[in-house]
Design a protein around this motif. Structure first.
Motif, PDB file in Angstrom:
ATOM      1  N   GLU A   1      -3.836 -18.052  -5.694  1.00  9.49           N
ATOM      2  CA  GLU A   1      -2.556 -18.864  -5.339  1.00  9.49           C
ATOM      3  C   GLU A   1      -1.656 -18.151  -6.297  1.00  9.49           C
ATOM      4  O   GLU A   1      -0.323 -18.364  -5.986  1.00  9.49           O
ATOM      5  N   GLN A   2      -1.952 -18.122  -7.723  1.00  4.16           N
ATOM      6  CA  GLN A   2      -0.791 -17.663  -8.652  1.00  4.16           C
ATOM      7  C   GLN A   2      -0.372 -15.981  -8.356  1.00  4.16           C
ATOM      8  O   GLN A   2       0.762 -15.857  -8.369  1.00  4.16           O
ATOM      9  N   ILE A   3      -1.284 -15.355  -7.620  1.00  2.00           N
ATOM     10  CA  ILE A   3      -0.885 -13.870  -7.124  1.00  2.00           C
ATOM     11  C   ILE A   3       0.127 -13.899  -6.097  1.00  2.00           C
ATOM     12  O   ILE A   3       0.937 -13.437  -5.905  1.00  2.00           O
ATOM     13  N   LYS A   4      -0.452 -14.833  -5.029  1.00  2.00           N
ATOM     14  CA  LYS A   4       0.495 -15.092  -3.935  1.00  2.00           C
ATOM     15  C   LYS A   4       2.051 -15.509  -4.269  1.00  2.00           C
ATOM     16  O   LYS A   4       3.103 -15.067  -3.900  1.00  2.00           O
ATOM     17  N   LYS A   5       2.038 -16.378  -5.261  1.00  2.00           N
ATOM     18  CA  LYS A   5       3.197 -16.889  -5.801  1.00  2.00           C
ATOM     19  C   LYS A   5       4.084 -15.898  -6.444  1.00  2.00           C
ATOM     20  O   LYS A   5       5.220 -15.727  -6.070  1.00  2.00           O
ATOM     21  N   GLU A   6       3.540 -14.974  -7.153  1.00  2.00           N
ATOM     22  CA  GLU A   6       4.228 -14.081  -7.808  1.00  2.00           C
ATOM     23  C   GLU A   6       4.632 -12.867  -6.928  1.00  2.00           C
ATOM     24  O   GLU A   6       5.779 -12.386  -7.032  1.00  2.00           O
ATOM     25  N   ILE A   7       3.940 -12.783  -5.736  1.00  2.00           N
ATOM     26  CA  ILE A   7       4.173 -11.768  -4.665  1.00  2.00           C
ATOM     27  C   ILE A   7       5.588 -12.216  -3.854  1.00  2.00           C
ATOM     28  O   ILE A   7       6.501 -11.356  -3.798  1.00  2.00           O
TER      29      ILE A   7
ATOM     30  N   ARG B   1      -0.978  -8.908   1.425  1.00  2.00           N
ATOM     31  CA  ARG B   1      -0.906  -8.214   0.205  1.00  2.00           C
ATOM     32  C   ARG B   1      -1.251  -8.953  -1.037  1.00  2.00           C
ATOM     33  O   ARG B   1      -1.863  -8.162  -1.944  1.00  2.00           O
ATOM     34  N   ALA B   2      -1.481 -10.265  -1.045  1.00  2.00           N
ATOM     35  CA  ALA B   2      -1.948 -11.073  -2.106  1.00  2.00           C
ATOM     36  C   ALA B   2      -3.446 -10.632  -2.201  1.00  2.00           C
ATOM     37  O   ALA B   2      -4.049 -10.365  -3.354  1.00  2.00           O
ATOM     38  N   LYS B   3      -4.193 -10.772  -1.182  1.00  2.00           N
ATOM     39  CA  LYS B   3      -5.679 -10.321  -0.909  1.00  2.00           C
ATOM     40  C   LYS B   3      -5.775  -8.939  -1.729  1.00  2.00           C
ATOM     41  O   LYS B   3      -6.678  -8.790  -2.521  1.00  2.00           O
ATOM     42  N   ARG B   4      -5.145  -7.955  -1.356  1.00  2.00           N
ATOM     43  CA  ARG B   4      -5.181  -6.595  -1.840  1.00  2.00           C
ATOM     44  C   ARG B   4      -5.175  -6.637  -3.299  1.00  2.00           C
ATOM     45  O   ARG B   4      -5.803  -5.850  -4.294  1.00  2.00           O
ATOM     46  N   ARG B   5      -4.041  -7.025  -3.893  1.00  2.00           N
ATOM     47  CA  ARG B   5      -3.696  -7.347  -5.299  1.00  2.00           C
ATOM     48  C   ARG B   5      -4.864  -7.985  -6.092  1.00  2.00           C
ATOM     49  O   ARG B   5      -5.140  -7.613  -7.250  1.00  2.00           O
ATOM     50  N   TYR B   6      -5.337  -9.035  -5.420  1.00  2.00           N
ATOM     51  CA  TYR B   6      -6.164  -9.663  -5.999  1.00  2.00           C
ATOM     52  C   TYR B   6      -7.612  -9.100  -6.342  1.00  2.00           C
ATOM     53  O   TYR B   6      -7.744  -8.879  -7.374  1.00  2.00           O
ATOM     54  N   ASP B   7      -7.887  -8.226  -5.365  1.00  2.99           N
ATOM     55  CA  ASP B   7      -9.147  -7.344  -5.314  1.00  2.99           C
ATOM     56  C   ASP B   7      -8.835  -6.317  -6.406  1.00  2.99           C
ATOM     57  O   ASP B   7     -10.033  -5.846  -7.016  1.00  2.99           O
TER      58      ASP B   7
ATOM     59  N   GLY C   1       0.796  -1.288  -0.085  1.00  3.91           N
ATOM     60  CA  GLY C   1      -0.008   0.116  -0.119  1.00  3.91           C
ATOM     61  C   GLY C   1       0.749   1.288   0.090  1.00  3.91           C
ATOM     62  O   GLY C   1       0.370   2.458   0.359  1.00  3.91           O
ATOM     63  N   LYS C   2       2.090   1.131  -0.518  1.00  2.00           N
ATOM     64  CA  LYS C   2       2.773   2.183  -0.303  1.00  2.00           C
ATOM     65  C   LYS C   2       2.414   3.671  -1.157  1.00  2.00           C
ATOM     66  O   LYS C   2       2.454   4.667  -0.675  1.00  2.00           O
ATOM     67  N   SER C   3       2.171   3.215  -2.512  1.00  2.21           N
ATOM     68  CA  SER C   3       1.590   4.280  -3.415  1.00  2.21           C
ATOM     69  C   SER C   3       0.345   5.081  -2.902  1.00  2.21           C
ATOM     70  O   SER C   3       0.039   6.234  -2.810  1.00  2.21           O
TER      71      SER C   3
END
Ligand code: DC
Length: 222
Positions: free
Chosen positions: A170-176, A152-158, A15-17
């Motif tokens: 799961e893919q998002i989590k792996k990428e993070i 963080r994965a949940k935020r990116r997913y949403d 959430g830096k930005s």
């Protein structure tokens, strides 16, 4: 002019930005999202069909890349060779390109001058990975902002779902996890908190609380 510089570093999805934008608005500073600069280089390399890890091919292209920033209350706009790419750089494929080109020292060197220049001309909230450690080592306030991988994965997913992209949690989590590893293990300017950074874990606090903490720290140090 002596400027006040707030550096916010941390991993992707912390959430830096969002926080940097809100802090900048509250204090009347400009927000500089340095990740967007790496993303713009990544987008250019992607469009050229070049492997982002192939430094021998990436480096000669840097002379063809011109990045400009625009600032408003709504945050930063970024222009790649005159084209507004502020939204295009957010595509999921570009994240991996940005992470990979950012490991090339010449790419970091290319963006360093631009980042220091803007911080010498304006009061800034600059967010990235190496702002407190490399770009502005004598920044007046340094924050290292993080959150759990799960959060963080949940935020990116949403965020991606809201943009209509089809994604797998799961893919998002792996990428993070992969990006965290790349960002913190690269030889040049790895992601780590500066010794004098204030660490904020925002897994369980709101954006408003996070912004309030930084504004309060600014009041103490200004
Ligand atoms: O913050 P972001 O996800 O938009 O950043 C994209 C990539 O750029 C990220 O993988 C790491 C890199 N980056 C960097 O190396 N140094 C910075 N100051 C900002 C971003």
């Amino acid at each position: 002019m002596k400027t006040f510089r707030i550096a916010i570093d941390g991993p992707s999805g912390a959430g830096k930005s969002t926080v940097a934008k809100a802090v900048a608005k509250k204090l009347g500073f400009i927000q500089v999202d340095t990740g967007a600069m790496y993303r713009s280089v990544g987008l250019y390399i992607y469009r050229m069909g070049i492997e982002p890890t192939d430094a021998d091919k990436v480096i000669p292209e840097l002379k063809n890349i011109n990045i400009d920033l625009g600032f408003s209350d709504e945050g930063q706009r970024i222009y790649l060779n005159g084209e507004d790419v502020s939204e295009k750089i957010r595509q999921n494929e570009i994240s991996a390109y940005a992470s990979k080109v950012s490991a090339i020292p010449a790419v970091r060197e290319f963006l360093l001058g631009m980042q220091r220049k803007v911080a010498s001309e304006h009061n800034v909230v600059m967010d990235g990975r190496d702002i407190g450690t490399v770009i502005l080592p004598d920044a007046e306030l340094k924050i290292f902002q993080t959150a759990s991988v799960r959060e963080r994965a949940k935020r990116r997913y949403d965020e991606l779902i809201a943009k209509g992209q089809i994604v797998d949690m799961e893919q998002i989590k792996k990428e993070i996890e992969e990006r965290d590893y790349n960002d913190s293990h690269r030889a040049t300017a790895p992601l780590r908190p500066a010794d004098d950074a204030v660490i904020i874990d925002n897994s369980n606090i709101t954006i408003e609380e996070n912004v309030g903490m930084i504004a309060a720290l600014y009041e103490l140090r200004k």
